[in-house]
Motif scaffolding. Sequence first.
Motif, PDB file in Angstrom:
ATOM      1  N   UNK A  49       0.841  -1.196   0.000  1.00 53.93           N
ATOM      2  CA  UNK A  49       0.000   0.000   0.000  1.00 53.93           C
ATOM      3  C   UNK A  49       0.878   1.249   0.000  1.00 53.93           C
ATOM      4  N   UNK A  50       0.322   2.333  -0.531  1.00 55.80           N
ATOM      5  CA  UNK A  50       1.070   3.589  -0.571  1.00 55.80           C
ATOM      6  C   UNK A  50       0.146   4.769  -0.322  1.00 55.80           C
ATOM      7  N   UNK A  51       0.746   5.805   0.241  1.00 52.39           N
ATOM      8  CA  UNK A  51       0.080   7.088   0.459  1.00 52.39           C
ATOM      9  C   UNK A  51       1.041   8.180   0.021  1.00 52.39           C
ATOM     10  N   UNK A  52       0.506   9.399  -0.091  1.00 51.93           N
ATOM     11  CA  UNK A  52       1.310  10.487  -0.651  1.00 51.93           C
ATOM     12  C   UNK A  52       1.195  11.752   0.175  1.00 51.93           C
ATOM     13  N   UNK A  53       2.339  12.399   0.339  1.00 53.37           N
ATOM     14  CA  UNK A  53       2.419  13.744   0.895  1.00 53.37           C
ATOM     15  C   UNK A  53       3.160  14.563  -0.152  1.00 53.37           C
ATOM     16  N   UNK A  54       2.456  15.498  -0.772  1.00 51.46           N
ATOM     17  CA  UNK A  54       3.055  16.308  -1.816  1.00 51.46           C
ATOM     18  C   UNK A  54       3.241  17.735  -1.372  1.00 51.46           C
TER      19      UNK A  54
END
Length: 193
Positions: free
Chosen positions: A108-113
Amino acid sequence: MTKIAIILGSTRPGRNGKQVADWVLQQAAQRDDAEFELVDLADYPLPHLDEPMPPAMGRYQHDHTREWSDKISGFDGYIFVTPEYNHSTSGVLKNAIDYLHTEWNNKAAAFVGYGGVGGARAIEHLRLVLAELQVATVRQTLTLSLMTEFENFQTFAPGDYQADFLNTLFDQLIAWANALETVRNPELAELAA
């Protein structure tokens, strides 16, 4: 215990991402439902993809690739901290992702941009790339604008509300990483049956 890598996706001198990744790690340290580790791409100086065989074959010839593979394969999920360069992610992050294949699968992956529009376009590009690698991405993201979350475009000063969004991101990511455990390790599903 679920292991999550916070991957700092910029190596540029003077990068803003280090402050962001450190903040994500500080917030994560308040949780007891997963282990978090900062993985800084500056510590893994990968040249432009130089493996003669496709990464999906897993036949790595270079020590830098094997070291990167060993690091990434040990995690159940990832938080990608990405800048936005020219409506996409950084070249160094894309290159690091492209080096490997099965190490990413069924995680699984999540993002902080971060960037002028909070890194939103970089995040959208990363979702497409990771879908090809069989990575499940969660809905919750953080998009940190250089105009509102950084003083003078350099000093990271997130609004208090961002911590709530980040906790939702953690919740979703850990749930998906745990759910995919039986896909990564089918013998666990058989034991549960």
